[in-house]
Structure formats: structure tokens, C-alpha cells
Design a protein around this motif. Sequence first.
Motif, mmCIF file in Angstrom:
data_model
loop_
_atom_site.group_PDB
_atom_site.id
_atom_site.type_symbol
_atom_site.label_atom_id
_atom_site.label_comp_id
_atom_site.label_asym_id
_atom_site.label_seq_id
_atom_site.Cartn_x
_atom_site.Cartn_y
_atom_site.Cartn_z
ATOM 1 N N ALA A 34 -4.453 -7.831 6.452
ATOM 2 C CA ALA A 34 -4.657 -8.663 7.646
ATOM 3 C C ALA A 34 -3.501 -9.633 7.831
ATOM 4 O O ALA A 34 -3.033 -9.847 8.949
ATOM 5 N N SER A 35 -3.000 -10.200 6.727
ATOM 6 C CA SER A 35 -1.884 -11.139 6.857
ATOM 7 C C SER A 35 -0.599 -10.420 7.249
ATOM 8 O O SER A 35 0.225 -10.975 7.978
ATOM 9 N N VAL A 36 -0.426 -9.165 6.807
ATOM 10 C CA VAL A 36 0.740 -8.376 7.212
ATOM 11 C C VAL A 36 0.676 -8.105 8.709
ATOM 12 O O VAL A 36 1.665 -8.250 9.429
ATOM 13 N N ARG A 37 -0.513 -7.732 9.203
ATOM 14 C CA ARG A 37 -0.664 -7.489 10.635
ATOM 15 C C ARG A 37 -0.407 -8.768 11.425
ATOM 16 O O ARG A 37 0.256 -8.754 12.450
ATOM 17 N N ALA A 38 -0.929 -9.876 10.947
ATOM 18 C CA ALA A 38 -0.731 -11.148 11.639
ATOM 19 C C ALA A 38 0.736 -11.555 11.599
ATOM 20 O O ALA A 38 1.269 -12.047 12.607
ATOM 21 N N ARG A 89 -2.989 -18.468 17.371
ATOM 22 C CA ARG A 89 -3.371 -19.665 16.608
ATOM 23 C C ARG A 89 -4.892 -19.769 16.485
ATOM 24 O O ARG A 89 -5.413 -20.122 15.436
ATOM 25 N N ALA A 90 -5.587 -19.453 17.559
ATOM 26 C CA ALA A 90 -7.052 -19.512 17.517
ATOM 27 C C ALA A 90 -7.605 -18.450 16.571
ATOM 28 O O ALA A 90 -8.594 -18.695 15.871
ATOM 29 N N ALA A 91 -6.969 -17.294 16.519
ATOM 30 C CA ALA A 91 -7.440 -16.214 15.645
ATOM 31 C C ALA A 91 -7.390 -16.625 14.179
ATOM 32 O O ALA A 91 -8.240 -16.208 13.382
ATOM 33 N N GLU A 92 -6.424 -17.454 13.823
ATOM 34 C CA GLU A 92 -6.299 -17.896 12.434
ATOM 35 C C GLU A 92 -7.495 -18.727 11.985
ATOM 36 O O GLU A 92 -7.768 -18.827 10.798
ATOM 37 N N LEU A 93 -8.222 -19.284 12.929
ATOM 38 C CA LEU A 93 -9.370 -20.138 12.595
ATOM 39 C C LEU A 93 -10.680 -19.361 12.503
ATOM 40 O O LEU A 93 -11.689 -19.922 12.098
ATOM 41 N N LEU A 94 -10.656 -18.080 12.870
ATOM 42 C CA LEU A 94 -11.884 -17.292 12.934
ATOM 43 C C LEU A 94 -12.152 -16.545 11.641
ATOM 44 O O LEU A 94 -11.269 -16.391 10.793
ATOM 45 N N GLY A 95 -13.382 -16.035 11.529
ATOM 46 C CA GLY A 95 -13.753 -15.183 10.402
ATOM 47 C C GLY A 95 -13.077 -13.823 10.535
ATOM 48 O O GLY A 95 -12.479 -13.495 11.571
ATOM 49 N N LEU A 103 -6.977 -10.370 17.240
ATOM 50 C CA LEU A 103 -5.654 -9.804 16.955
ATOM 51 C C LEU A 103 -5.425 -8.516 17.730
ATOM 52 O O LEU A 103 -4.304 -8.245 18.168
ATOM 53 N N LEU A 104 -6.472 -7.730 17.920
ATOM 54 C CA LEU A 104 -6.339 -6.521 18.731
ATOM 55 C C LEU A 104 -5.986 -6.888 20.169
ATOM 56 O O LEU A 104 -5.085 -6.290 20.775
ATOM 57 N N THR A 105 -6.650 -7.891 20.704
ATOM 58 C CA THR A 105 -6.343 -8.364 22.055
ATOM 59 C C THR A 105 -4.915 -8.903 22.129
ATOM 60 O O THR A 105 -4.186 -8.625 23.083
ATOM 61 N N VAL A 106 -4.514 -9.653 21.111
ATOM 62 C CA VAL A 106 -3.159 -10.208 21.072
ATOM 63 C C VAL A 106 -2.127 -9.085 21.036
ATOM 64 O O VAL A 106 -1.133 -9.120 21.771
ATOM 65 N N ARG A 107 -2.360 -8.075 20.193
ATOM 66 C CA ARG A 107 -1.406 -6.949 20.114
ATOM 67 C C ARG A 107 -1.317 -6.210 21.441
ATOM 68 O O ARG A 107 -0.218 -5.855 21.887
#
Length: 124
Positions: A34-38, A89-95, A103-107
Motif C-alpha cells: 500500500a505504501s509503494v502504491r501511495a 492527503r485525506a486518504a492517508e487518514l483513512l483505514g 487511492l483508486l479514485t486518485v489514480r
Amino acid sequence: MDDKPKTPDDLAQETNRERRATPPTEKTRENSAASVRASDVERRLDNLRERVRNLKADSSLVWLEDSLHIFDPALDLRVKVEAVHLMLRAAELLGDSDREKVLLTVRNSLDQLEKAVELNVDAA
């Protein structure tokens, strides 16, 4: 087997056993993937922000509702890139599961914005 009712301590021990059932290496792999994808998304976003910062496009007049407005495609792209940045940034705060959805939406948004920037750069 024992048919006596389970106490809260018994239930807590079962829950602990279930947590231990997933090997820590699996959890670590999931988190690192997940961190690699982010980080890949972050890299693409930084690259896109740099390209949009230097983008120049001619403004045009557009008719919206009942009046004319000035449309600046470069400014429009900059605003959209910044919105994607804020979603990241908001995604980093989520479960985990919610983070993956965002992240899918962001990509997907990044893919569309990269194509739009390519078209504007090629047209300029």
C-alpha cells in the motif's frame, strides 16, 4: 468438548488467537504494498504538479448560465491537480479498505489529468 458458556476472558483469548493467526509478515507485506502504491501516486502527482505549474494556455470566453466568463484551461488543470493532492492527503487518514478506494479514485483522476496535460502540451 466443553459445553459451558464462555466467559469474557475466553472470548478475549480467542480474539487474540485470531489476530495471531495472520502472520506478521503478511500484514507487513500488505502495508508495504500500500505504501509503494501511495508513493507511486505521490511521485506521479509531484511530476504532474511541476508540469502544470509551467503550463500556459490561452484563455477563452465561455457562456455559463446567463453571462460570459473567462475560462483558463491551465488554471483549471492546476485546481484539479491540487484537488487530487488533497484527496491523497485525506486518504492517508483513512483505514485500509477506505484508503484503497480513495487511492483508486486518485489514480483514475491522475490518469485523466496526465492525458489532459499531454493534450495541452502537444497543442501549445
